[in-house]
Write a protein that holds these residues in place. Structure first.
Motif, mmCIF file in Angstrom:
data_model
loop_
_atom_site.group_PDB
_atom_site.id
_atom_site.type_symbol
_atom_site.label_atom_id
_atom_site.label_comp_id
_atom_site.label_asym_id
_atom_site.label_seq_id
_atom_site.Cartn_x
_atom_site.Cartn_y
_atom_site.Cartn_z
ATOM 1 N N THR A 1 4.519 -0.326 -12.746
ATOM 2 C CA THR A 1 4.718 -0.655 -11.333
ATOM 3 C C THR A 1 3.393 -0.629 -10.595
ATOM 4 O OG1 THR A 1 6.965 0.234 -11.396
ATOM 5 C CG2 THR A 1 5.938 0.021 -9.232
ATOM 6 N N LYS A 2 2.565 0.354 -10.890
ATOM 7 C CA LYS A 2 1.253 0.456 -10.256
ATOM 8 C C LYS A 2 0.425 -0.794 -10.548
ATOM 9 C CE LYS A 2 -2.806 3.425 -10.020
ATOM 10 N NZ LYS A 2 -3.419 4.683 -10.469
ATOM 11 N N LYS A 3 0.450 -1.273 -11.782
ATOM 12 C CA LYS A 3 -0.306 -2.466 -12.143
ATOM 13 C C LYS A 3 0.195 -3.682 -11.364
ATOM 14 C CE LYS A 3 0.122 -2.302 -16.664
ATOM 15 N NZ LYS A 3 -0.069 -2.418 -18.125
ATOM 16 N N GLU A 4 1.510 -3.834 -11.267
ATOM 17 C CA GLU A 4 2.080 -4.963 -10.517
ATOM 18 C C GLU A 4 1.650 -4.917 -9.048
ATOM 19 O OE1 GLU A 4 3.844 -7.658 -11.269
ATOM 20 O OE2 GLU A 4 4.071 -7.218 -13.389
ATOM 21 N N ILE A 5 1.715 -3.738 -8.457
ATOM 22 C CA ILE A 5 1.357 -3.605 -7.043
ATOM 23 C C ILE A 5 -0.125 -3.897 -6.843
ATOM 24 C CG2 ILE A 5 1.176 -1.983 -5.112
ATOM 25 C CD1 ILE A 5 3.701 -0.580 -6.315
ATOM 26 N N LEU A 6 -0.979 -3.349 -7.696
ATOM 27 C CA LEU A 6 -2.409 -3.626 -7.588
ATOM 28 C C LEU A 6 -2.688 -5.115 -7.719
ATOM 29 C CD1 LEU A 6 -3.959 -0.675 -9.632
ATOM 30 C CD2 LEU A 6 -4.337 -1.154 -7.199
ATOM 31 N N PHE A 7 -1.998 -5.771 -8.638
ATOM 32 C CA PHE A 7 -2.184 -7.209 -8.833
ATOM 33 C C PHE A 7 -1.818 -7.978 -7.565
ATOM 34 C CE2 PHE A 7 -0.692 -11.397 -10.106
ATOM 35 C CZ PHE A 7 -1.796 -11.863 -10.798
ATOM 36 N N HIS A 8 -0.672 -7.659 -6.982
ATOM 37 C CA HIS A 8 -0.238 -8.370 -5.775
ATOM 38 C C HIS A 8 -1.143 -8.060 -4.586
ATOM 39 C CE1 HIS A 8 3.217 -10.317 -7.505
ATOM 40 N NE2 HIS A 8 3.604 -9.164 -8.028
ATOM 41 N N LEU A 9 -1.579 -6.827 -4.463
ATOM 42 C CA LEU A 9 -2.503 -6.479 -3.388
ATOM 43 C C LEU A 9 -3.826 -7.229 -3.539
ATOM 44 C CD1 LEU A 9 -2.100 -2.630 -2.825
ATOM 45 C CD2 LEU A 9 -1.964 -4.407 -1.075
ATOM 46 N N ALA A 10 -4.389 -7.224 -4.732
ATOM 47 C CA ALA A 10 -5.663 -7.907 -4.961
ATOM 48 C C ALA A 10 -5.535 -9.397 -4.654
ATOM 49 C CB ALA A 10 -6.127 -7.684 -6.402
ATOM 50 N N ASN B 1 -9.479 -1.560 -14.829
ATOM 51 C CA ASN B 1 -9.748 -0.274 -15.467
ATOM 52 C C ASN B 1 -8.510 0.282 -16.161
ATOM 53 O OD1 ASN B 1 -12.478 -0.059 -14.874
ATOM 54 N ND2 ASN B 1 -12.082 0.842 -12.873
ATOM 55 N N ILE B 2 -7.344 -0.103 -15.680
ATOM 56 C CA ILE B 2 -6.093 0.337 -16.300
ATOM 57 C C ILE B 2 -5.721 -0.592 -17.461
ATOM 58 C CG2 ILE B 2 -3.622 0.706 -15.927
ATOM 59 C CD1 ILE B 2 -4.333 1.285 -12.959
ATOM 60 N N ASP B 3 -5.811 -1.918 -17.208
ATOM 61 C CA ASP B 3 -5.393 -2.910 -18.201
ATOM 62 C C ASP B 3 -6.185 -4.190 -17.963
ATOM 63 O OD1 ASP B 3 -4.130 -4.754 -19.821
ATOM 64 O OD2 ASP B 3 -2.099 -4.180 -19.237
ATOM 65 N N PHE B 4 -7.286 -4.350 -18.692
ATOM 66 C CA PHE B 4 -8.230 -5.445 -18.467
ATOM 67 C C PHE B 4 -7.609 -6.824 -18.625
ATOM 68 C CE2 PHE B 4 -11.884 -8.160 -19.676
ATOM 69 C CZ PHE B 4 -12.646 -7.959 -18.535
ATOM 70 N N GLY B 5 -6.593 -6.947 -19.446
ATOM 71 C CA GLY B 5 -5.978 -8.245 -19.690
ATOM 72 C C GLY B 5 -4.750 -8.536 -18.854
ATOM 73 N N PHE B 6 -4.387 -7.636 -17.956
ATOM 74 C CA PHE B 6 -3.158 -7.801 -17.179
ATOM 75 C C PHE B 6 -3.229 -9.077 -16.343
ATOM 76 C CE2 PHE B 6 -0.267 -6.969 -13.628
ATOM 77 C CZ PHE B 6 0.859 -6.546 -14.298
ATOM 78 N N GLU C 1 0.833 -1.210 0.000
ATOM 79 C CA GLU C 1 0.000 0.000 0.000
ATOM 80 C C GLU C 1 0.867 1.258 0.000
ATOM 81 O OE1 GLU C 1 -2.546 -0.864 3.326
ATOM 82 O OE2 GLU C 1 -4.086 -1.742 2.016
ATOM 83 N N GLU C 2 1.963 1.222 0.748
ATOM 84 C CA GLU C 2 2.880 2.364 0.751
ATOM 85 C C GLU C 2 3.544 2.517 -0.617
ATOM 86 O OE1 GLU C 2 7.058 3.469 2.868
ATOM 87 O OE2 GLU C 2 5.444 2.772 4.197
ATOM 88 N N ALA C 3 3.948 1.419 -1.211
ATOM 89 C CA ALA C 3 4.576 1.462 -2.538
ATOM 90 C C ALA C 3 3.596 1.991 -3.582
ATOM 91 C CB ALA C 3 5.069 0.072 -2.933
ATOM 92 N N LEU C 4 2.322 1.629 -3.453
ATOM 93 C CA LEU C 4 1.310 2.087 -4.400
ATOM 94 C C LEU C 4 1.195 3.610 -4.393
ATOM 95 C CD1 LEU C 4 -0.845 1.269 -6.446
ATOM 96 C CD2 LEU C 4 -2.459 1.087 -4.533
ATOM 97 N N GLN C 5 1.305 4.210 -3.236
ATOM 98 C CA GLN C 5 1.239 5.668 -3.133
ATOM 99 C C GLN C 5 2.395 6.330 -3.862
ATOM 100 O OE1 GLN C 5 1.060 6.595 1.021
ATOM 101 N NE2 GLN C 5 -1.026 5.847 1.249
ATOM 102 N N HIS C 6 3.533 5.666 -3.891
ATOM 103 C CA HIS C 6 4.726 6.243 -4.516
ATOM 104 C C HIS C 6 4.853 5.882 -5.997
ATOM 105 C CE1 HIS C 6 6.198 7.776 -0.732
ATOM 106 N NE2 HIS C 6 5.982 6.594 -0.188
ATOM 107 N N ALA C 7 3.991 4.995 -6.478
ATOM 108 C CA ALA C 7 4.110 4.517 -7.856
ATOM 109 C C ALA C 7 3.058 5.112 -8.779
ATOM 110 C CB ALA C 7 4.007 2.993 -7.868
ATOM 111 N N GLN C 8 2.434 6.181 -8.400
ATOM 112 C CA GLN C 8 1.336 6.723 -9.193
ATOM 113 C C GLN C 8 1.771 7.159 -10.593
ATOM 114 O OE1 GLN C 8 -1.868 6.461 -8.331
ATOM 115 N NE2 GLN C 8 -1.126 5.415 -6.516
ATOM 116 N N SER C 9 3.004 7.566 -10.760
ATOM 117 C CA SER C 9 3.449 8.036 -12.069
ATOM 118 C C SER C 9 4.030 6.908 -12.936
ATOM 119 C CB SER C 9 4.484 9.150 -11.908
ATOM 120 O OG SER C 9 5.625 8.658 -11.247
ATOM 121 N N ASP C 10 4.228 5.736 -12.366
ATOM 122 C CA ASP C 10 4.787 4.599 -13.096
ATOM 123 C C ASP C 10 3.694 3.548 -13.263
ATOM 124 O OD1 ASP C 10 6.111 2.401 -14.098
ATOM 125 O OD2 ASP C 10 7.698 2.421 -12.582
ATOM 126 N N GLU C 11 3.030 3.544 -14.415
ATOM 127 C CA GLU C 11 1.860 2.691 -14.620
ATOM 128 C C GLU C 11 2.174 1.205 -14.508
ATOM 129 O OE1 GLU C 11 -0.871 2.045 -18.347
ATOM 130 O OE2 GLU C 11 -1.467 3.870 -17.257
#
Length: 76
Positions: free
Chosen positions: A24-33, A54-59, A12-22
């Protein structure tokens, strides 16, 4: 370490810092989910998985995982 609480906090902390790197954000969201799904918090898993879709439906087949998590939630 198999410690979901620690991993959750760090992700969750990494997600806050990865907002500009799509990517990385996708990887973090995937692991969190996935972590929330493994911890049986399916509502949170679906919320985060939907954010990712919503960012990448096929990720990493997040669309399939969302269906699976929703089915598990519906059967509870």
């Amino acid at each position: 370490r198999n410690n979901w609480r620690m991993a959750q906090r760090n992700l969750e902390e990494a997600l806050q810092h990865a907002q500009s790197d799509e990517e990385t954000k996708k990887e973090i969201l995937f692991h969190l989910a996935n972590g929330f799904a493994d911890a049986n918090d399916l509502n949170k898993a679906i919320e985060l998985g939907s954010d990712l879709a919503n960012i990448d439906f096929g990720f990493r087949q997040i669309n399939r995982l969302l269906d699976e998590w929703q089915s598990r939630l519906d059967s509870e």
